[in-house]
Enzyme design. Structure first.
Site, PDB file in Angstrom:
ATOM      1  N   LYS A  11       0.823  -1.205   0.000  1.00 32.11           N
ATOM      2  CA  LYS A  11       0.000   0.000   0.000  1.00 32.11           C
ATOM      3  C   LYS A  11       0.865   1.267   0.000  1.00 32.11           C
ATOM      4  O   LYS A  11       2.090   1.198   0.219  1.00 32.11           O
ATOM      5  CB  LYS A  11      -0.930  -0.036   1.219  1.00 32.11           C
ATOM      6  CG  LYS A  11      -1.956  -1.179   1.148  1.00 32.11           C
ATOM      7  CD  LYS A  11      -2.935  -1.114   2.321  1.00 32.11           C
ATOM      8  CE  LYS A  11      -3.982  -2.206   2.218  1.00 32.11           C
ATOM      9  NZ  LYS A  11      -4.981  -2.096   3.321  1.00 32.11           N
ATOM     10  N   TYR A  51     -12.351  -1.448  -3.843  1.00 28.58           N
ATOM     11  CA  TYR A  51     -12.866  -1.633  -2.488  1.00 28.58           C
ATOM     12  C   TYR A  51     -14.389  -1.518  -2.415  1.00 28.58           C
ATOM     13  O   TYR A  51     -14.935  -1.275  -1.330  1.00 28.58           O
ATOM     14  CB  TYR A  51     -12.209  -0.628  -1.539  1.00 28.58           C
ATOM     15  CG  TYR A  51     -10.818  -1.048  -1.109  1.00 28.58           C
ATOM     16  CD1 TYR A  51     -10.629  -2.142  -0.251  1.00 28.58           C
ATOM     17  CD2 TYR A  51      -9.693  -0.367  -1.550  1.00 28.58           C
ATOM     18  CE1 TYR A  51      -9.363  -2.534   0.147  1.00 28.58           C
ATOM     19  CE2 TYR A  51      -8.416  -0.754  -1.153  1.00 28.58           C
ATOM     20  CZ  TYR A  51      -8.263  -1.842  -0.296  1.00 28.58           C
ATOM     21  OH  TYR A  51      -7.007  -2.231   0.101  1.00 28.58           O
ATOM     22  N   ASN A 114      -1.953   0.250   6.597  1.00 29.70           N
ATOM     23  CA  ASN A 114      -1.436  -0.980   7.197  1.00 29.70           C
ATOM     24  C   ASN A 114      -0.535  -1.804   6.278  1.00 29.70           C
ATOM     25  O   ASN A 114      -0.509  -3.031   6.343  1.00 29.70           O
ATOM     26  CB  ASN A 114      -2.592  -1.811   7.771  1.00 29.70           C
ATOM     27  CG  ASN A 114      -3.625  -2.168   6.729  1.00 29.70           C
ATOM     28  OD1 ASN A 114      -3.479  -1.825   5.563  1.00 29.70           O
ATOM     29  ND2 ASN A 114      -4.657  -2.869   7.143  1.00 29.70           N
ATOM     30  N   HIS A 117      -2.160  -5.341   1.470  1.00 28.15           N
ATOM     31  CA  HIS A 117      -3.468  -5.976   1.297  1.00 28.15           C
ATOM     32  C   HIS A 117      -3.240  -7.472   1.157  1.00 28.15           C
ATOM     33  O   HIS A 117      -2.197  -7.904   0.667  1.00 28.15           O
ATOM     34  CB  HIS A 117      -4.134  -5.445   0.011  1.00 28.15           C
ATOM     35  CG  HIS A 117      -5.349  -6.226  -0.397  1.00 28.15           C
ATOM     36  ND1 HIS A 117      -6.579  -6.034   0.192  1.00 28.15           N
ATOM     37  CD2 HIS A 117      -5.516  -7.229  -1.305  1.00 28.15           C
ATOM     38  CE1 HIS A 117      -7.455  -6.865  -0.348  1.00 28.15           C
ATOM     39  NE2 HIS A 117      -6.829  -7.602  -1.261  1.00 28.15           N
ATOM     40  N   GLU A 128      -9.582 -10.017  -7.709  1.00 26.70           N
ATOM     41  CA  GLU A 128      -8.624  -8.931  -7.474  1.00 26.70           C
ATOM     42  C   GLU A 128      -7.410  -9.037  -8.405  1.00 26.70           C
ATOM     43  O   GLU A 128      -6.917  -8.023  -8.908  1.00 26.70           O
ATOM     44  CB  GLU A 128      -8.187  -8.948  -6.008  1.00 26.70           C
ATOM     45  CG  GLU A 128      -9.337  -8.554  -5.077  1.00 26.70           C
ATOM     46  CD  GLU A 128      -9.055  -8.805  -3.600  1.00 26.70           C
ATOM     47  OE1 GLU A 128      -9.942  -8.490  -2.781  1.00 26.70           O
ATOM     48  OE2 GLU A 128      -7.955  -9.299  -3.260  1.00 26.70           O
TER      49      GLU A 128
HETATM   50  N1  UDP Z   1      -9.661  -0.244   7.218  1.00 24.37           N
HETATM   51  C1  UDP Z   1      -9.703   0.984   7.877  1.00 24.37           C
HETATM   52  N2  UDP Z   1     -10.373   1.056   9.077  1.00 24.37           N
HETATM   53  C2  UDP Z   1     -10.986  -0.014   9.648  1.00 24.37           C
HETATM   54  C3  UDP Z   1     -10.939  -1.251   8.985  1.00 24.37           C
HETATM   55  C4  UDP Z   1     -10.262  -1.336   7.767  1.00 24.37           C
HETATM   56  O1  UDP Z   1      -9.159   1.965   7.378  1.00 24.37           O
HETATM   57  O2  UDP Z   1     -11.576   0.124  10.725  1.00 24.37           O
HETATM   58  C5  UDP Z   1      -8.960  -0.343   5.914  1.00 24.37           C
HETATM   59  C6  UDP Z   1      -7.592  -1.027   6.056  1.00 24.37           C
HETATM   60  O3  UDP Z   1      -6.703  -0.423   5.136  1.00 24.37           O
HETATM   61  C7  UDP Z   1      -7.934  -2.450   5.650  1.00 24.37           C
HETATM   62  C8  UDP Z   1      -8.964  -2.222   4.544  1.00 24.37           C
HETATM   63  O4  UDP Z   1      -9.723  -1.114   5.008  1.00 24.37           O
HETATM   64  O5  UDP Z   1      -6.799  -3.165   5.240  1.00 24.37           O
HETATM   65  C9  UDP Z   1      -9.876  -3.380   4.244  1.00 24.37           C
HETATM   66  O6  UDP Z   1     -10.494  -3.795   5.453  1.00 24.37           O
HETATM   67  P1  UDP Z   1     -10.622  -5.340   5.811  1.00 24.37           P
HETATM   68  O7  UDP Z   1     -11.551  -5.459   6.963  1.00 24.37           O
HETATM   69  O8  UDP Z   1     -10.942  -6.115   4.567  1.00 24.37           O
HETATM   70  O9  UDP Z   1      -9.150  -5.704   6.338  1.00 24.37           O
HETATM   71  P2  UDP Z   1      -7.995  -6.612   5.676  1.00 24.37           P
HETATM   72  O10 UDP Z   1      -8.656  -7.711   4.904  1.00 24.37           O
HETATM   73  O11 UDP Z   1      -7.170  -5.700   4.799  1.00 24.37           O
HETATM   74  O12 UDP Z   1      -7.206  -7.120   6.844  1.00 24.37           O
HETATM   75 MG    MG Z   2     -10.121  -7.668   3.468  1.00 30.48          MG
END
Ligand code: UDP
Ligand code: MG
Length: 139
Positions: A11, A51, A114, A117, A128
């Site tokens: 990212k 997204y 974070n 992805h 994806e």
């Molecule tokens: N995200 C965020 N705030 C939150 C949860 C998720 O900004 O409270 C963002 C974060 O970058 C995350 C992405 O949205 O990686 C997708 O969320 P998901 O729950 O799918 O998490 P992941 O699969 O990436 O662990």
């Molecule tokens: Mg996810």
């Protein structure tokens, strides 16, 4: 449906903080083979499309802004049990809760920025991967 591939992005924070090499190294050391890779910046429109499953969530707008704020590295990876093993390698969404030694524990700062992805299912890995790569490019 193949079960040996996942899709990942380094990212904007991972790229901006200089961690492309370190993060790719963790993936390779973790037993993943790089199938396809490209360096690009998403437009807000394309980030929103990627997204779209999170459209109703409160962080959607911020996430789209963030993901289009700088260059990323998009990668298709291959390994037996790829989805589950890669989710283990990256750690929890919130880096404060990510297990020691995971990519998010080592290279991420907060729950939004974070570092990486990781696809959550074989079906989404295929969707994806196809979003960024129509085929293995030969140039
Ligand atoms: N995200 C965020 N705030 C939150 C949860 C998720 O900004 O409270 C963002 C974060 O970058 C995350 C992405 O949205 O990686 C997708 O969320 P998901 O729950 O799918 O998490 P992941 O699969 O990436 O662990
Ligand atoms: Mg996810």
């Amino acid at each position: 449906m193949r079960t040996d591939r996942t899709f990942t992005m380094i990212k904007p924070d991972g790229v901006a903080n200089g961690y492309i090499g370190a993060i790719l190294n963790k993936m390779i050391e973790g037993g993943f083979r790089i199938v396809a890779m490209k360096y690009l910046q998403l437009t807000p429109e394309r980030a929103g499309e990627f997204y779209a499953i999170h459209k109703e969530r409160p962080f959607y707008g911020e996430l789209v802004n963030y993901m289009s704020s700088g260059p990323i590295v998009a990668v298709i990876l291959e390994k037996e049990n790829a989805i589950e093993d890669f989710r283990t390698l990256i750690g929890a969404t919130d880096p404060a809760k990510a297990a020691p030694g995971t990519i998010r524990n080592l290279y991420a700062k907060d729950i939004s920025a974070n570092a990486v992805h990781g696809s959550d299912s074989d079906e989404n890995a295929a969707i994806e991967g196809d979003f960024f790569f129509s085929h293995l490019e030969r140039f």
